[in-house]
Write a protein that holds these residues in place. Structure first.
Motif, PDB file in Angstrom:
ATOM      1  N   SER A 167       1.067   0.782   1.186  1.00 37.03           N
ATOM      2  CA  SER A 167       1.120  -0.627   1.602  1.00 37.03           C
ATOM      3  C   SER A 167       1.037  -1.581   0.409  1.00 37.03           C
ATOM      4  O   SER A 167       1.488  -2.717   0.497  1.00 37.03           O
ATOM      5  CB  SER A 167       0.005  -0.942   2.605  1.00 37.03           C
ATOM      6  OG  SER A 167      -1.251  -1.064   1.953  1.00 37.03           O
ATOM      7  N   LEU A 168       0.457  -1.102  -0.687  1.00 37.61           N
ATOM      8  CA  LEU A 168       0.382  -1.904  -1.914  1.00 37.61           C
ATOM      9  C   LEU A 168       1.622  -1.709  -2.796  1.00 37.61           C
ATOM     10  O   LEU A 168       1.675  -2.231  -3.905  1.00 37.61           O
ATOM     11  CB  LEU A 168      -0.881  -1.534  -2.700  1.00 37.61           C
ATOM     12  CG  LEU A 168      -2.190  -2.000  -2.084  1.00 37.61           C
ATOM     13  CD1 LEU A 168      -3.379  -1.278  -2.706  1.00 37.61           C
ATOM     14  CD2 LEU A 168      -2.341  -3.516  -2.234  1.00 37.61           C
ATOM     15  N   HIS A 169       2.598  -0.950  -2.305  1.00 38.26           N
ATOM     16  CA  HIS A 169       3.871  -0.699  -2.979  1.00 38.26           C
ATOM     17  C   HIS A 169       3.759   0.297  -4.141  1.00 38.26           C
ATOM     18  O   HIS A 169       4.579   0.258  -5.065  1.00 38.26           O
ATOM     19  CB  HIS A 169       4.542  -2.004  -3.428  1.00 38.26           C
ATOM     20  CG  HIS A 169       4.764  -2.942  -2.297  1.00 38.26           C
ATOM     21  ND1 HIS A 169       5.786  -2.788  -1.391  1.00 38.26           N
ATOM     22  CD2 HIS A 169       4.059  -4.021  -1.883  1.00 38.26           C
ATOM     23  CE1 HIS A 169       5.716  -3.744  -0.479  1.00 38.26           C
ATOM     24  NE2 HIS A 169       4.675  -4.497  -0.748  1.00 38.26           N
ATOM     25  N   PHE A 170       2.747   1.166  -4.079  1.00 37.78           N
ATOM     26  CA  PHE A 170       2.728   2.289  -5.009  1.00 37.78           C
ATOM     27  C   PHE A 170       3.834   3.250  -4.584  1.00 37.78           C
ATOM     28  O   PHE A 170       4.182   3.334  -3.414  1.00 37.78           O
ATOM     29  CB  PHE A 170       1.390   3.039  -4.928  1.00 37.78           C
ATOM     30  CG  PHE A 170       0.272   2.429  -5.714  1.00 37.78           C
ATOM     31  CD1 PHE A 170      -0.195   3.041  -6.870  1.00 37.78           C
ATOM     32  CD2 PHE A 170      -0.340   1.258  -5.294  1.00 37.78           C
ATOM     33  CE1 PHE A 170      -1.248   2.503  -7.586  1.00 37.78           C
ATOM     34  CE2 PHE A 170      -1.390   0.709  -6.000  1.00 37.78           C
ATOM     35  CZ  PHE A 170      -1.847   1.333  -7.155  1.00 37.78           C
ATOM     36  N   ARG A 171       4.355   3.982  -5.524  1.00 37.71           N
ATOM     37  CA  ARG A 171       5.353   4.998  -5.216  1.00 37.71           C
ATOM     38  C   ARG A 171       4.690   6.366  -5.365  1.00 37.71           C
ATOM     39  O   ARG A 171       3.877   6.560  -6.260  1.00 37.71           O
ATOM     40  CB  ARG A 171       6.560   4.794  -6.129  1.00 37.71           C
ATOM     41  CG  ARG A 171       6.948   5.869  -7.055  1.00 37.71           C
ATOM     42  CD  ARG A 171       8.030   5.439  -8.070  1.00 37.71           C
ATOM     43  NE  ARG A 171       7.404   5.422  -9.384  1.00 37.71           N
ATOM     44  CZ  ARG A 171       6.836   4.363  -9.951  1.00 37.71           C
ATOM     45  NH1 ARG A 171       6.846   3.206  -9.368  1.00 37.71           N
ATOM     46  NH2 ARG A 171       6.259   4.461 -11.111  1.00 37.71           N
TER      47      ARG A 171
ATOM     48  N   TRP B   9       5.139  -4.263  -9.589  1.00 39.17           N
ATOM     49  CA  TRP B   9       4.229  -5.297  -9.107  1.00 39.17           C
ATOM     50  C   TRP B   9       4.922  -6.666  -9.118  1.00 39.17           C
ATOM     51  O   TRP B   9       4.842  -7.438  -8.162  1.00 39.17           O
ATOM     52  CB  TRP B   9       2.963  -5.317  -9.958  1.00 39.17           C
ATOM     53  CG  TRP B   9       1.939  -6.303  -9.478  1.00 39.17           C
ATOM     54  CD1 TRP B   9       1.603  -7.498 -10.057  1.00 39.17           C
ATOM     55  CD2 TRP B   9       1.104  -6.179  -8.321  1.00 39.17           C
ATOM     56  NE1 TRP B   9       0.609  -8.112  -9.333  1.00 39.17           N
ATOM     57  CE2 TRP B   9       0.283  -7.331  -8.264  1.00 39.17           C
ATOM     58  CE3 TRP B   9       0.971  -5.222  -7.326  1.00 39.17           C
ATOM     59  CZ2 TRP B   9      -0.640  -7.528  -7.259  1.00 39.17           C
ATOM     60  CZ3 TRP B   9       0.034  -5.429  -6.328  1.00 39.17           C
ATOM     61  CH2 TRP B   9      -0.761  -6.570  -6.299  1.00 39.17           C
ATOM     62  N   GLU B  10       5.617  -6.970 -10.205  1.00 43.04           N
ATOM     63  CA  GLU B  10       6.309  -8.266 -10.317  1.00 43.04           C
ATOM     64  C   GLU B  10       7.424  -8.374  -9.284  1.00 43.04           C
ATOM     65  O   GLU B  10       7.609  -9.442  -8.694  1.00 43.04           O
ATOM     66  CB  GLU B  10       6.829  -8.458 -11.738  1.00 43.04           C
ATOM     67  CG  GLU B  10       5.707  -8.694 -12.722  1.00 43.04           C
ATOM     68  CD  GLU B  10       6.132  -8.729 -14.176  1.00 43.04           C
ATOM     69  OE1 GLU B  10       7.305  -8.372 -14.479  1.00 43.04           O
ATOM     70  OE2 GLU B  10       5.295  -9.097 -15.012  1.00 43.04           O
ATOM     71  N   ASN B  11       8.155  -7.292  -9.040  1.00 42.19           N
ATOM     72  CA  ASN B  11       9.223  -7.317  -8.040  1.00 42.19           C
ATOM     73  C   ASN B  11       8.677  -7.463  -6.628  1.00 42.19           C
ATOM     74  O   ASN B  11       9.322  -8.035  -5.758  1.00 42.19           O
ATOM     75  CB  ASN B  11      10.081  -6.056  -8.142  1.00 42.19           C
ATOM     76  CG  ASN B  11      10.936  -6.041  -9.400  1.00 42.19           C
ATOM     77  OD1 ASN B  11      11.212  -7.080  -9.992  1.00 42.19           O
ATOM     78  ND2 ASN B  11      11.326  -4.855  -9.820  1.00 42.19           N
ATOM     79  N   LYS B  12       7.468  -6.909  -6.391  1.00 52.32           N
ATOM     80  CA  LYS B  12       6.820  -7.010  -5.073  1.00 52.32           C
ATOM     81  C   LYS B  12       6.499  -8.472  -4.742  1.00 52.32           C
ATOM     82  O   LYS B  12       6.584  -8.894  -3.604  1.00 52.32           O
ATOM     83  CB  LYS B  12       5.547  -6.155  -5.069  1.00 52.32           C
ATOM     84  CG  LYS B  12       4.699  -6.303  -3.847  1.00 52.32           C
ATOM     85  CD  LYS B  12       3.366  -5.615  -4.035  1.00 52.32           C
ATOM     86  CE  LYS B  12       2.256  -6.472  -4.450  1.00 52.32           C
ATOM     87  NZ  LYS B  12       1.731  -7.484  -3.614  1.00 52.32           N
TER      88      LYS B  12
ATOM     89  N   ALA C 204      -9.344  -5.762  -2.069  1.00 54.08           N
ATOM     90  CA  ALA C 204      -9.970  -5.431  -3.354  1.00 54.08           C
ATOM     91  C   ALA C 204      -8.946  -4.864  -4.329  1.00 54.08           C
ATOM     92  O   ALA C 204      -8.861  -5.303  -5.484  1.00 54.08           O
ATOM     93  CB  ALA C 204     -11.113  -4.438  -3.141  1.00 54.08           C
ATOM     94  N   MET C 205      -8.170  -3.902  -3.874  1.00 53.57           N
ATOM     95  CA  MET C 205      -7.198  -3.248  -4.762  1.00 53.57           C
ATOM     96  C   MET C 205      -6.103  -4.209  -5.220  1.00 53.57           C
ATOM     97  O   MET C 205      -5.730  -4.201  -6.386  1.00 53.57           O
ATOM     98  CB  MET C 205      -6.569  -2.046  -4.058  1.00 53.57           C
ATOM     99  CG  MET C 205      -7.525  -0.908  -3.786  1.00 53.57           C
ATOM    100  SD  MET C 205      -7.879   0.115  -5.206  1.00 53.57           S
ATOM    101  CE  MET C 205      -6.458   1.165  -5.218  1.00 53.57           C
ATOM    102  N   SER C 206      -5.595  -5.037  -4.324  1.00 59.59           N
ATOM    103  CA  SER C 206      -4.506  -5.937  -4.726  1.00 59.59           C
ATOM    104  C   SER C 206      -4.986  -6.956  -5.761  1.00 59.59           C
ATOM    105  O   SER C 206      -4.272  -7.258  -6.715  1.00 59.59           O
ATOM    106  CB  SER C 206      -3.872  -6.625  -3.516  1.00 59.59           C
ATOM    107  OG  SER C 206      -4.783  -7.482  -2.883  1.00 59.59           O
ATOM    108  N   HIS C 207      -6.198  -7.460  -5.605  1.00 57.22           N
ATOM    109  CA  HIS C 207      -6.722  -8.411  -6.589  1.00 57.22           C
ATOM    110  C   HIS C 207      -7.061  -7.722  -7.909  1.00 57.22           C
ATOM    111  O   HIS C 207      -6.878  -8.316  -8.983  1.00 57.22           O
ATOM    112  CB  HIS C 207      -7.937  -9.157  -6.021  1.00 57.22           C
ATOM    113  CG  HIS C 207      -7.544 -10.246  -5.081  1.00 57.22           C
ATOM    114  ND1 HIS C 207      -7.207 -10.016  -3.768  1.00 57.22           N
ATOM    115  CD2 HIS C 207      -7.398 -11.575  -5.270  1.00 57.22           C
ATOM    116  CE1 HIS C 207      -6.883 -11.159  -3.193  1.00 57.22           C
ATOM    117  NE2 HIS C 207      -6.985 -12.119  -4.079  1.00 57.22           N
ATOM    118  N   LEU C 208      -7.524  -6.492  -7.847  1.00 58.07           N
ATOM    119  CA  LEU C 208      -7.775  -5.743  -9.080  1.00 58.07           C
ATOM    120  C   LEU C 208      -6.469  -5.497  -9.825  1.00 58.07           C
ATOM    121  O   LEU C 208      -6.394  -5.700 -11.045  1.00 58.07           O
ATOM    122  CB  LEU C 208      -8.466  -4.406  -8.772  1.00 58.07           C
ATOM    123  CG  LEU C 208      -8.651  -3.485  -9.975  1.00 58.07           C
ATOM    124  CD1 LEU C 208      -9.574  -4.109 -11.020  1.00 58.07           C
ATOM    125  CD2 LEU C 208      -9.174  -2.128  -9.526  1.00 58.07           C
TER     126      LEU C 208
END
Length: 184
Positions: A148-152, A180-183, A114-118
């Motif tokens: 895990s979603l690459h938040f810092r 996000w783009e680099n991920k 859910a979070m990654s698509h949002l």
């Protein structure tokens, strides 16, 4: 309605809450374990109805106001959780996010899906800049999800909030468009 909101993922549909969701919503929002780290106490039917009633007229991208959406599992067609997005009043290119999931649907990848698509949906707007989240320092599952979603992690605020009868600490996480783009 000025800002329709629907996001379809492989297993979920993120969409506006409706009064038809009340039974599913109340089931997990009345669970003390689900409410433990949330800004709400276990809800009664009246509180749940009032909450959803208040959300019905709220539009996505209303600056300064939390927009709550339902997380529907495609297979069961039931609401298994809800999420929140708050566009900053002074800068709508930045948001704060939150998520609540029923206990029986935790640790199965639904929150991450859910979070990654949002987040992807938000960053489709080329002017969108930053997403952040604040979690209770004891909520290790939420911290792991964001990591895990690459938040810092940007900050740890020791005993900065009097919460549910005691002082609590919070951790702030964030992600910029470039992160996000680099991920990807």
């Amino acid at each position: 309605m000025g800002n329709p909101f629907t996001i379809k993922t492989p297993n979920l549909i993120l969409r506006k809450l409706s009064m038809n969701d009340i039974d599913d919503f109340l089931e997990y929002r009345s669970d003390p374990e689900v409410a433990k780290f949330q800004g709400f106490s276990p809800m009664t039917i009246k509180e749940a109805e009032s909450f959803i009633e208040h959300q019905i007229p709220v539009e996505f991208k209303n600056p300064g106001e939390w927009f709550q959406y339902g997380i529907e599992e495609k297979v069961s067609k039931r609401i298994i959780g809800d999420g929140a997005v708050k566009f900053f009043k002074e800068e709508i290119r930045m948001v704060e996010l939150g998520i609540t999931l029923s206990r029986s649907h935790q640790n199965k990848g639904f929150a991450k899906e859910a979070m990654s698509h949002l987040i992807e949906f938000l960053f489709q707007d080329k002017d969108f800049h930053r997403v952040m989240a604040v979690v209770d320092a004891d909520n290790l599952n939420a911290a792991r999800l964001l990591t895990s979603l690459h938040f810092r992690q940007e900050g740890y605020f020791k005993e900065n909030i009097f919460f549910k009868g005691k002082w609590g600490s919070e951790i702030q996480f964030a992600m910029l468009r470039e992160d996000w783009e680099n991920k990807k």
